[in-house]
Design a protein around this motif. Structure first.
Motif: not given
Ligand SMILES: [Mg+2]
Ligand SMILES: Nc1nc2c(ncn2[C@@H]2O[C@H](COP(=O)(O)OP(=O)(O)OP(=O)(O)O)[C@@H](O)[C@H]2O)c(=O)[nH]1
Length: 458
Positions: A235-237, A248-250, A256-258
């Motif tokens: 999702k972040s990618t 976003a951090i991947v 990973t995503t909080r």
């Molecule tokens: Mg994420």
């Protein structure tokens, strides 16, 4: 139209944004506008200058030089507000602008309220209400599409069409009212077939305008898109790929995503508000992550559209069908997106029954353009022409809905051959709502409310 308190005042405001810029424009409107500026402008007598002329010179308060400025004169009625208007282009320092405005106020002017220039334009018949409201939309517009719609409405957009129909209806209304005076004689001045025709026309116009509101809303406010899926689905990618930046951090660590991350993306003039969420898994022992998951559910429910992302290698058709059923049951609009096709040459063929599923590789930016097209299609619902007249204003929508009901009443009355007096009543009702849209009928509270949403100086 009753004129309100303070109507005769000459008003002043900064017409350009606060802060430092190359130039700032200070605008005055009202009876004293030219006299006041003339007092501060020794180079020429502005009272003797023609309308629509520019004058360069020093602005002076007595002997104190305030700035070197350009003064533009617009004499009533040929001005934005319909009153005498002076625009002073000065240097763009907040300090200079503040001093000039204070000096002007000391000469007998008052600071304008939000939207007061446009309100005066409306009250002086320079703009109708939908046009005036479009000015506010234009100032707030942030995409090509919203700008086009606002400009169209300023030029008359749908209020022209409605005004014409309203005038036709007023003629019929007058004829029917006349019938009432001859009620003993059983005459019909108003041709019922023609009236039926006109009402039919109003019906379709109103219906089209009502339908356009959905797209109008999209153009004005954008579309909320929540990216939802299991941890590590990418999702972040994908958010990064859509934005073309590393927002976003991947990582390959699930969870990973909080918290949710929101970013704005403009595709073909439509604004998408993308929301990257924490991956949804049913069992998590991590407290912070579980709060994130809770938020993902909230975002999913609030979004206009859910982009459901899955890893093609992790997913199977049965589970995906469950997901689809779940969305459909909850009435959530969604797009299915299979990710990581770069890792599996053929394994995503099991999803061929999901006809509108898009397969991408977020990491390799593969098929991202297809996803963007699908987003635009979903936003405009595939059917509406963005060049057509579009209703973007909630107040218009509300009045159009009432108008629609009133038109149906007239139609029912006509087909049931009801008495002239009852028909006249229904037509009056329809006329009332028509007038509310174009501003022929308003009350002061309503006007204050509408114009208070403007910024000062407009
Ligand atoms: Mg994420
Ligand atoms: N091969 C391949 N790997 C991908 C692709 N997209 C993402 N990944 C990898 O999958 C892992 C997870 O990616 P993220 O974008 O962090 O996944 P996420 O869905 O945001 O995960 P959470 O935030 O933990 O819910 C990372 O190692 C990515 O590099 C893709 O298209 N192909």
């Amino acid at each position: 139209m009753a004129k309100q308190m303070g109507w005769n005042d000459t008003i002043v405001a900064l017409a350009t944004p606060q802060g430092v810029g190359a130039i700032g424009v200070i605008r005055l409107s009202g009876q004293l506008a030219i006299t006041i500026v003339n007092d501060l402008f020794p180079a020429k007598n502005l009272l003797h200058q023609a309308s629509h002329t520019l004058h360069v010179g020093l602005l002076k308060n007595g002997t104190e030089v305030l700035d070197e400025v350009v003064v533009a004169l617009y004499k009533n009625p040929k001005s934005y507000t319909g009153e005498d208007v002076v625009e002073i282009s000065c240097h763009g320092s907040s300090f200079i602008q503040e001093i000039i405005i204070q000096t002007i106020v000391a000469k007998g002017c008052r600071i304008a309220k939000a939207g007061e220039f446009t309100q005066r334009a409306f009250l002086n018949g320079k703009l109708d209400l939908t046009q005036a409201e479009a000015v506010a939309d234009l100032i707030a517009s942030n995409t090509e599409a919203s700008r086009n719609t606002a400009i169209k409405n300023i030029r008359g957009g749908f209020s022209n069409a409605l005004s014409a129909l309203r005038e036709e209806l007023i003629k019929f209304s007058a004829l029917i009212e006349l019938e009432l005076d001859f009620s003993q004689e059983d005459v019909e001045f108003a041709d019922r077939t023609q009236l039926n025709h006109l009402i039919g026309h109003l019906f379709t116009t109103t219906q089209t305008l009502l339908q356009s509101f959905k797209l109008g809303n999209v153009i004005k406010n954008g579309v909320q898109v929540a990216i939802i899926g299991k941890p590590n689905a990418g999702k972040s990618t994908l958010l990064n790929a859509l934005l073309n930046e590393n927002r976003a951090i991947v990582s390959d660590i699930a969870g990973t995503t909080r918290d949710t991350i929101e970013e704005v993306l403009n595709i073909e003039g439509i604004l998408f508000r993308l929301i990257d969420t924490a991956g949804i898994r049913t069992h998590t022992t991590d407290f912070i992550e579980s709060i994130g998951v809770e938020r993902s559910y909230e975002k999913m429910k609030a979004a206009d559209l859910v982009l459901y992302l899955f890893d093609v290698q992790e997913m199977n058709a049965i589970t995906l069908q469950d997901v689809v059923n779940d969305f459909e049951q909850q009435g959530i609009r969604f797009l299915l997106v299979g990710n990581k096709v770069d890792t599996a040459a053929s394994s995503f063929e099991q999803f061929s029954t999901f006809t509108n599923c898009i397969f991408i590789s977020a990491k390799d930016q593969y098929n991202i353009h297809l996803l963007k097209e699908a987003l635009v299609q979903a936003a405009v619902d595939g059917s509406i022409d963005t060049e057509a007249t579009i209703v973007t204003n909630a107040r218009h929508y509300d009045a159009l809905q009432k108008l629609f009901v009133a038109i149906q009443d007239v139609q029912d009355g006509l087909s049931n051959h009801i008495q002239s007096d009852l028909l006249a009543l229904d037509i009056r009702q329809a006329l009332h709502y028509l007038g509310e849209i174009t501003g022929e009928i308003t009350n002061e509270d309503q006007l204050d409310f509408i114009f208070s949403k403007f910024c000062i100086g407009k």
